[in-house]
Scaffold this active site. Structure first.
Site, PDB file in Angstrom:
ATOM      1  N   ASN A 117      -4.777   6.188  -1.764  1.00  0.00           N
ATOM      2  CA  ASN A 117      -4.410   6.584  -0.401  1.00  0.00           C
ATOM      3  C   ASN A 117      -3.869   8.009  -0.327  1.00  0.00           C
ATOM      4  O   ASN A 117      -3.998   8.674   0.695  1.00  0.00           O
ATOM      5  CB  ASN A 117      -3.407   5.596   0.195  1.00  0.00           C
ATOM      6  CG  ASN A 117      -4.085   4.276   0.536  1.00  0.00           C
ATOM      7  OD1 ASN A 117      -5.302   4.221   0.682  1.00  0.00           O
ATOM      8  ND2 ASN A 117      -3.313   3.216   0.645  1.00  0.00           N
TER       9      ASN A 117
ATOM     10  N   GLU B  22      -5.299  -0.808  -8.468  1.00  0.00           N
ATOM     11  CA  GLU B  22      -4.392   0.286  -8.803  1.00  0.00           C
ATOM     12  C   GLU B  22      -3.117  -0.383  -9.334  1.00  0.00           C
ATOM     13  O   GLU B  22      -2.538  -1.223  -8.643  1.00  0.00           O
ATOM     14  CB  GLU B  22      -4.088   1.052  -7.514  1.00  0.00           C
ATOM     15  CG  GLU B  22      -4.028   2.509  -7.648  1.00  0.00           C
ATOM     16  CD  GLU B  22      -3.843   3.204  -6.297  1.00  0.00           C
ATOM     17  OE1 GLU B  22      -3.631   4.397  -6.331  1.00  0.00           O
ATOM     18  OE2 GLU B  22      -3.901   2.584  -5.230  1.00  0.00           O
TER      19      GLU B  22
ATOM     20  N   SER C 205       0.831  -1.210   0.000  1.00  0.00           N
ATOM     21  CA  SER C 205       0.000   0.000   0.000  1.00  0.00           C
ATOM     22  C   SER C 205       0.859   1.252   0.000  1.00  0.00           C
ATOM     23  O   SER C 205       0.367   2.338  -0.296  1.00  0.00           O
ATOM     24  CB  SER C 205      -0.869   0.055   1.261  1.00  0.00           C
ATOM     25  OG  SER C 205      -1.642  -1.088   1.356  1.00  0.00           O
TER      26      SER C 205
ATOM     27  N   HIS D  30      -2.113  -3.190  -6.717  1.00  0.00           N
ATOM     28  CA  HIS D  30      -2.690  -2.822  -5.423  1.00  0.00           C
ATOM     29  C   HIS D  30      -4.181  -3.125  -5.424  1.00  0.00           C
ATOM     30  O   HIS D  30      -4.984  -2.344  -5.921  1.00  0.00           O
ATOM     31  CB  HIS D  30      -2.408  -1.338  -5.153  1.00  0.00           C
ATOM     32  CG  HIS D  30      -2.767  -0.886  -3.775  1.00  0.00           C
ATOM     33  ND1 HIS D  30      -3.177   0.395  -3.499  1.00  0.00           N
ATOM     34  CD2 HIS D  30      -2.773  -1.545  -2.602  1.00  0.00           C
ATOM     35  CE1 HIS D  30      -3.419   0.498  -2.203  1.00  0.00           C
ATOM     36  NE2 HIS D  30      -3.180  -0.659  -1.636  1.00  0.00           N
TER      37      HIS D  30
HETATM   38  P1  NAD Z   1      -1.984  -9.710   6.920  1.00  0.00           P
HETATM   39  O1  NAD Z   1      -1.238  -9.386   8.159  1.00  0.00           O
HETATM   40  O2  NAD Z   1      -3.440 -10.075   7.023  1.00  0.00           O
HETATM   41  O3  NAD Z   1      -1.255 -10.919   6.151  1.00  0.00           O
HETATM   42  C1  NAD Z   1       0.117 -10.973   5.914  1.00  0.00           C
HETATM   43  C2  NAD Z   1       0.522 -12.437   5.775  1.00  0.00           C
HETATM   44  O4  NAD Z   1       1.888 -12.487   5.332  1.00  0.00           O
HETATM   45  C3  NAD Z   1       0.455 -13.223   7.099  1.00  0.00           C
HETATM   46  O5  NAD Z   1      -0.362 -14.376   6.936  1.00  0.00           O
HETATM   47  C4  NAD Z   1       1.915 -13.612   7.359  1.00  0.00           C
HETATM   48  O6  NAD Z   1       2.070 -14.895   7.965  1.00  0.00           O
HETATM   49  C5  NAD Z   1       2.485 -13.624   5.939  1.00  0.00           C
HETATM   50  N1  NAD Z   1       3.934 -13.518   5.874  1.00  0.00           N
HETATM   51  C6  NAD Z   1       4.762 -12.742   6.628  1.00  0.00           C
HETATM   52  N2  NAD Z   1       6.047 -12.950   6.272  1.00  0.00           N
HETATM   53  C7  NAD Z   1       6.040 -13.859   5.256  1.00  0.00           C
HETATM   54  C8  NAD Z   1       7.045 -14.492   4.479  1.00  0.00           C
HETATM   55  N3  NAD Z   1       8.318 -14.204   4.669  1.00  0.00           N
HETATM   56  N4  NAD Z   1       6.679 -15.388   3.553  1.00  0.00           N
HETATM   57  C9  NAD Z   1       5.365 -15.678   3.369  1.00  0.00           C
HETATM   58  N5  NAD Z   1       4.368 -15.131   4.077  1.00  0.00           N
HETATM   59  C10 NAD Z   1       4.701 -14.230   5.012  1.00  0.00           C
HETATM   60  O7  NAD Z   1      -1.778  -8.466   5.950  1.00  0.00           O
HETATM   61  P2  NAD Z   1      -2.746  -7.946   4.761  1.00  0.00           P
HETATM   62  O8  NAD Z   1      -3.696  -6.954   5.332  1.00  0.00           O
HETATM   63  O9  NAD Z   1      -3.248  -9.110   3.987  1.00  0.00           O
HETATM   64  O10 NAD Z   1      -1.688  -7.094   3.893  1.00  0.00           O
HETATM   65  C11 NAD Z   1      -0.805  -7.713   2.988  1.00  0.00           C
HETATM   66  C12 NAD Z   1      -0.271  -6.659   2.022  1.00  0.00           C
HETATM   67  O11 NAD Z   1      -1.371  -6.063   1.332  1.00  0.00           O
HETATM   68  C13 NAD Z   1       0.476  -5.508   2.699  1.00  0.00           C
HETATM   69  O12 NAD Z   1       1.528  -5.106   1.854  1.00  0.00           O
HETATM   70  C14 NAD Z   1      -0.581  -4.419   2.786  1.00  0.00           C
HETATM   71  O13 NAD Z   1      -0.044  -3.116   2.813  1.00  0.00           O
HETATM   72  C15 NAD Z   1      -1.343  -4.656   1.497  1.00  0.00           C
HETATM   73  N6  NAD Z   1      -2.714  -4.146   1.477  1.00  0.00           N
HETATM   74  C16 NAD Z   1      -3.517  -4.289   2.559  1.00  0.00           C
HETATM   75  C17 NAD Z   1      -4.829  -3.810   2.504  1.00  0.00           C
HETATM   76  C18 NAD Z   1      -5.763  -3.979   3.676  1.00  0.00           C
HETATM   77  O14 NAD Z   1      -6.771  -3.272   3.722  1.00  0.00           O
HETATM   78  N7  NAD Z   1      -5.517  -4.903   4.596  1.00  0.00           N
HETATM   79  C19 NAD Z   1      -5.314  -3.191   1.338  1.00  0.00           C
HETATM   80  C20 NAD Z   1      -4.462  -3.096   0.226  1.00  0.00           C
HETATM   81  C21 NAD Z   1      -3.160  -3.586   0.314  1.00  0.00           C
END
Ligand code: NAD
Length: 298
Positions: free
Chosen positions: A197, A159, A126, A147
């Site tokens: 954002n 995005e 993000s 994104h």
């Molecule tokens: P989350 O915390 O729900 O999930 C992250 C996952 O990554 C976890 O299951 C964790 O175990 C795993 N992980 C960590 N290190 C790892 C590794 N080395 N190898 C494999 N897996 C690993 O997070 P999320 O909300 O799903 O966000 C993930 C990405 O998406 C981030 O970059 C975030 O900025 C982006 N994002 C999030 C949102 C949102 O609203 N949550 C929206 C758009 C983008």
């Protein structure tokens, strides 16, 4: 021979990170007839992801949006494991691991030696620079930001962020794939917080300033924007939904990355995060979620 960069040839997708976002990405890809391999270092996350995809697909069946057959076929297409070594036959890998630059760098370092030469790597970050992440790989021209919005199966936008080295072929492949997933792409150059954002979070931050300065109460601010600007959710409700920690993180990225005081995070936002009142996930933010209905805290 056609290169796998032509979208028609993107048939197998790897997803790294089976959290909220990775789960949704696996869901929409499998439903679009793509083979998906979902990787997470946490086996529990993989189990939860499959359960979540299963129940969300069943809900789509119940609403008549997809058939039982589509649901079963999509679930069949998702494989899981705990190692990025298993992604060697993917045409595209979408990284959706925790939003931490060191974690993402270590994912790419472990991943790229196993990839096909022409595989594309996308990050769902993000806020981290796509150009900087791309530079940690052996393929900056085949690296891009993809994104997705949360919740992925519901939200229509992707995005697409072009790093400074992203090639036109890579961009076109990912654009066409986004359309195949039933989404609408919007393209952004690689500057802090991209488009959504960059615009949305300063509005949320301004709503917190409006509360901080006593211009209006939580109810007044959210009612004003819902009914006065036709927003489906008030900005403070939205802040609680996104998570106040995430809101603060994006404001800091804008403030640091653009060095303009107009992005200064509101001190009240900082204080709520320091208190652990980060919104829905914590049961308290600008609203208290402990009862049957959210109650404004100010
Ligand atoms: P989350 O915390 O729900 O999930 C992250 C996952 O990554 C976890 O299951 C964790 O175990 C795993 N992980 C960590 N290190 C790892 C590794 N080395 N190898 C494999 N897996 C690993 O997070 P999320 O909300 O799903 O966000 C993930 C990405 O998406 C981030 O970059 C975030 O900025 C982006 N994002 C999030 C949102 C949102 O609203 N949550 C929206 C758009 C983008």
């Amino acid at each position: 021979m056609a290169s796998s960069q032509e979208t028609g040839m993107i048939q197998k997708i790897g997803v790294v990170g089976a959290g909220q976002m990775g789960t949704g990405i696996a869901h929409v890809c499998a439903l679009a007839d793509l083979d998906v391999h979902l990787v997470d270092i946490n086996p529990e996350a993989l189990k939860t992801a499959l359960d979540t995809v299963g129940s969300n697909l069943s809900r789509q069946v119940a609403k008549g949006r997809i058939t039982e057959k589509d649901c079963a076929a999509a679930l069949q297409r998702i494989a899981t494991s705990s190692s990025v070594e298993d992604l060697g036959d993917c045409d595209l890998v979408v990284e959706a691991a925790t939003e931490d630059e060191d974690i993402k760098r270590s994912v790419f370092k472990a991943l790229v030696p196993h990839l096909k030469k022409d595989a594309i790597v996308a990050s769902n970050t993000s806020s981290i620079s796509i150009t900087r992440l791309a530079a940690t790989t052996d393929r900056p021209e085949r690296f891009i930001g993809m994104h997705f919005m949360n919740p992925v199966p519901v939200m229509k936008l992707i995005e697409i962020i072009r790093g400074i080295a992203t090639s036109e072929d890579t961009y076109k492949s990912v654009r066409d794939l986004s359309i195949k997933l039933g989404k609408t792409p919007a393209v952004s150059e690689d500057f802090p917080a991209f488009i959504v954002n960059r615009i949305l979070l300063p509005m949320v931050n301004e709503a917190v300033y409006t509360l901080y300065e006593g211009v209006g109460s939580v109810t007044a601010i959210d009612t004003a924007l819902r009914l006065g600007a036709n927003h489906p959710m008030g900005p403070l409700e939205l802040a609680d939904f996104i998570g106040l920690d995430t809101c603060l993180n994006v404001m800091n990225v804008l403030y640091d990355g653009l060095a303009d005081s107009k992005y200064r995070p509101c001190p009240l936002l900082v204080k709520y995060v320091e208190a652990g009142w980060i919104g829905r996930r914590a049961g308290r933010g600008f609203y208290d979620y402990s009862g049957p209905e959210p109650v404004p805290t100010r």
